[in-house]
Write a protein that holds these residues in place. Structure first.
Motif, PDB file in Angstrom:
ATOM      1  N   VAL A 112       0.877  -1.167  -0.013  1.00 54.34           N
ATOM      2  CA  VAL A 112       0.054  -0.159   0.029  1.00 54.34           C
ATOM      3  C   VAL A 112       0.936   1.125  -0.160  1.00 54.34           C
ATOM      4  N   GLY A 113       0.530   2.265  -0.929  1.00 55.05           N
ATOM      5  CA  GLY A 113       1.162   3.431  -0.961  1.00 55.05           C
ATOM      6  C   GLY A 113       2.118   3.264  -2.280  1.00 55.05           C
ATOM      7  N   VAL A 130      -5.518  -0.117  -1.857  1.00 54.70           N
ATOM      8  CA  VAL A 130      -6.176  -1.049  -1.390  1.00 54.70           C
ATOM      9  C   VAL A 130      -5.387  -2.442  -1.802  1.00 54.70           C
ATOM     10  N   LEU A 131      -4.958  -3.503  -0.923  1.00 55.68           N
ATOM     11  CA  LEU A 131      -4.236  -4.453  -1.416  1.00 55.68           C
ATOM     12  C   LEU A 131      -4.563  -5.761  -0.550  1.00 55.68           C
ATOM     13  N   THR A 136      -8.103  -8.468  -4.002  1.00 54.26           N
ATOM     14  CA  THR A 136      -8.315  -6.875  -4.177  1.00 54.26           C
ATOM     15  C   THR A 136      -7.057  -6.136  -4.576  1.00 54.26           C
ATOM     16  N   LEU A 137      -7.161  -5.567  -5.580  1.00 60.38           N
ATOM     17  CA  LEU A 137      -6.048  -4.502  -5.765  1.00 60.38           C
ATOM     18  C   LEU A 137      -6.807  -3.179  -6.343  1.00 60.38           C
ATOM     19  N   VAL A 138      -6.740  -2.088  -5.388  1.00 55.87           N
ATOM     20  CA  VAL A 138      -7.198  -0.888  -6.015  1.00 55.87           C
ATOM     21  C   VAL A 138      -6.202   0.053  -6.064  1.00 55.87           C
ATOM     22  N   PHE A 169      -9.561  -3.775  -9.039  1.00 55.97           N
ATOM     23  CA  PHE A 169      -9.547  -5.278  -9.331  1.00 55.97           C
ATOM     24  C   PHE A 169     -10.136  -6.077  -8.510  1.00 55.97           C
ATOM     25  N   HIS A 170     -11.008  -6.930  -8.455  1.00 56.05           N
ATOM     26  CA  HIS A 170     -11.624  -7.670  -7.328  1.00 56.05           C
ATOM     27  C   HIS A 170     -11.807  -9.212  -7.746  1.00 56.05           C
TER      28      HIS A 170
END
Length: 226
Positions: A112-113, A130-131, A136-138, A169-170
Motif C-alpha cells: 500500500v502506497g 487497497v491491497l 483485491t487491488l485498488v 480489481f476484485h
C-alpha cells in the motif's frame, strides 16, 4: 418544393439529436458502464469505493478468466509502465512497449502506497490504495488539470481543477477452477460540469475499449494461449 416548412425542418433537426441522446442515455450508456457484469455485481459495494465519495462517474465491468485467483493475481501484481505493462493497447497506454507475456519475479512485490507508473516517463502514476493478495487491488490516481501533475490529498488540498479516480480489481473464485474478475472505477473532479461532459464523450468509451482489451489479453495469458 418538398412541402416541408422551414419551422418543421428546424424542429426535426432538434428532435433527432435529442431522441438519439435519450436512447444513448437510457439504453446504450448503462450497458457500456456495466459491460460483462451481472446486475448483482454492478450494484454491490467494493473495497476502495469509499476513497472517492460523491463520485460523479462509475463503472463496473467483469469477465471470467480460465485460471484460479492464485494464478491470475501475479499478472495483476506486475502491472504498470516500466514493469509488466497494462495488457491493453500497448501503443496507447504503455509507450509502445509490449506488455509482459510471462510472470517476472522481481515485479511481484506490492505494498500500500507504492507508486506504479501510469506513463513510461514516470511523471504520473497510480498509487496502490487497497491491497489484499489474490483478492483485491485498488489503484488510485489524483491528477491536477490540465498539467497532469500528481497530487496527494493527504498532504495538500485538491487543486482548482483536478481528477481523483480509483481503478479496482476484485477477484473471486468461480466454478471450474476459474476466476471472476470485477473491475470497478469511480471518479470525481473539478470543474464538475466539464468533467461530466468529458466522461460521457471520451472517458467512458475509452475505458470500455481499453478494459475489454485488457480482459482479452489477460484471458490469453492465464489460459496459456500466447
Amino acid at each position: 418544393m418538398n412541402g416541408h416548412r422551414p419551422g418543421s425542418r428546424r424542429l426535426l433537426t432538434r428532435a433527432v439529436p435529442a431522441a438519439a441522446g435519450a436512447v444513448y442515455g437510457a439504453v446504450v450508456r448503462p450497458r457500456l458502464l456495466t459491460w460483462g457484469a451481472t446486475p448483482e455485481e454492478a450494484a454491490r459495494a467494493y473495497p476502495g469505493d469509499d476513497l472517492v465519495p460523491g463520485a460523479h462517474a462509475s463503472s463496473t465491468m467483469a469477465t471470467t478468466l480460465p485460471a484460479p485467483p492464485a494464478e491470475v493475481w501475479p499478472w495483476l501484481a506486475q502491472m504498470g509502465c516500466n514493469r509488466g505493462g497494462w495488457y491493453s493497447w500497448d501503443r496507447l497506454d504503455n509507450g509502445g512497449r509490449p506488455s509482459a507475456e510471462r510472470i517476472v519475479p522481481e515485479w511481484q512485490h506490492l505494498e500500500v502506497g507504492q507508486r506504479l507508473d501510469s506513463v513510461p516517463s514516470g511523471h504520473a502514476w497510480f498509487t496502490v490504495a487497497v491491497l489484499a493478495p489474490e483478492s483485491t487491488l485498488v489503484l488510485r490516481a489524483q491528477l491536477e488539470l490540465p498539467s497532469g501533475r500528481p497530487f496527494d490529498t493527504r498532504y495538500e488540498p485538491p487543486p482548482r481543477a483536478y481528477v481523483d479516480a480509483v481503478w479496482g480489481f476484485h477477484l473471486r473464485p468461480a466454478p471450474g477452477d476459474r476466476t471472476r474478475v470485477v473491475v470497478r472505477t469511480r471518479g470525481r473532479g473539478r470543474p464538475g460540469a466539464l468533467m461530466r461532459i468529458m466522461d460521457v464523450l471520451y472517458n467512458e468509451p475509452a475505458h470500455l475499449i481499453m478494459q475489454t482489451r485488457q480482459f482479452r489479453n489477460l484471458r490469453d495469458r492465464v489460459g496459456g494461449t500466447l
